[in-house]
Design a protein around this motif. Structure first.
Motif, PDB file in Angstrom:
ATOM      1  N   ALA A  55     -14.130  26.095 -41.581  1.00 50.47           N
ATOM      2  CA  ALA A  55     -14.552  26.475 -40.227  1.00 50.47           C
ATOM      3  C   ALA A  55     -15.949  25.940 -39.931  1.00 50.47           C
ATOM      4  N   VAL A  56     -16.858  26.067 -40.894  1.00 55.13           N
ATOM      5  CA  VAL A  56     -18.218  25.555 -40.706  1.00 55.13           C
ATOM      6  C   VAL A  56     -18.200  24.036 -40.579  1.00 55.13           C
ATOM      7  N   LEU A  57     -17.384  23.360 -41.377  1.00 49.65           N
ATOM      8  CA  LEU A  57     -17.273  21.904 -41.296  1.00 49.65           C
ATOM      9  C   LEU A  57     -16.730  21.476 -39.938  1.00 49.65           C
ATOM     10  N   TYR A  58     -15.729  22.176 -39.419  1.00 46.44           N
ATOM     11  CA  TYR A  58     -15.159  21.834 -38.114  1.00 46.44           C
ATOM     12  C   TYR A  58     -16.194  22.018 -37.008  1.00 46.44           C
ATOM     13  N   ILE A  59     -16.951  23.104 -37.066  1.00 43.44           N
ATOM     14  CA  ILE A  59     -17.980  23.344 -36.047  1.00 43.44           C
ATOM     15  C   ILE A  59     -19.061  22.263 -36.119  1.00 43.44           C
ATOM     16  N   ALA A  60     -19.472  21.911 -37.328  1.00 39.11           N
ATOM     17  CA  ALA A  60     -20.494  20.870 -37.493  1.00 39.11           C
ATOM     18  C   ALA A  60     -19.989  19.518 -36.994  1.00 39.11           C
ATOM     19  N   LEU A  61     -18.739  19.174 -37.302  1.00 40.69           N
ATOM     20  CA  LEU A  61     -18.203  17.882 -36.871  1.00 40.69           C
ATOM     21  C   LEU A  61     -18.025  17.816 -35.359  1.00 40.69           C
ATOM     22  N   THR A  62     -17.622  18.923 -34.729  1.00 40.35           N
ATOM     23  CA  THR A  62     -17.516  18.906 -33.264  1.00 40.35           C
ATOM     24  C   THR A  62     -18.895  18.767 -32.624  1.00 40.35           C
ATOM     25  N   ASN A  63     -19.916  19.377 -33.235  1.00 45.57           N
ATOM     26  CA  ASN A  63     -21.271  19.199 -32.707  1.00 45.57           C
ATOM     27  C   ASN A  63     -21.749  17.762 -32.888  1.00 45.57           C
TER      28      ASN A  63
END
Length: 94
Positions: A55-63
């Motif tokens: 979840a943290v990786l997905y949020i970071a990649l979308t940012n």
């Protein structure tokens, strides 16, 4: 009668789940690695940790996808490109 709007964003980058293709490939690699970790571990904390990590990786990649200047480190190409030979001789004075 049904009306269709003209698709004007044909030159935009392709996106899957809000991520560009390379970032989506990175996310899927992380998901597959996480699935392997879940399969071979029998701890509930590991399973929760993997979900939080993804979840943290997905949020970071979308940012990073929304703000690509964060990943831009330096210029690759020079400001000017010329075929002129670099020579100390000055032919313009003759």
């Amino acid at each position: 009668m049904k009306r269709y709007s003209v698709y004007r964003n044909i030159r935009k980058r392709a996106e899957i789940m809000g991520l560009s293709i390379p970032l989506f490939a990175l996310m899927m690699t992380s998901v597959i690695g996480s699935l392997l970790l879940i399969i071979f571990s029998f701890s509930f904390l590991v399973v929760l940790g993997v979900f939080v990590l993804n979840a943290v990786l997905y949020i970071a990649l979308t940012n990073f996808n929304k703000h690509p200047e964060w990943l831009h480190l330096k210029k690759v190409f020079p400001k000017t490109i010329s075929n002129k030979k670099e020579s100390p001789l000055n032919y313009e004075d003759n």
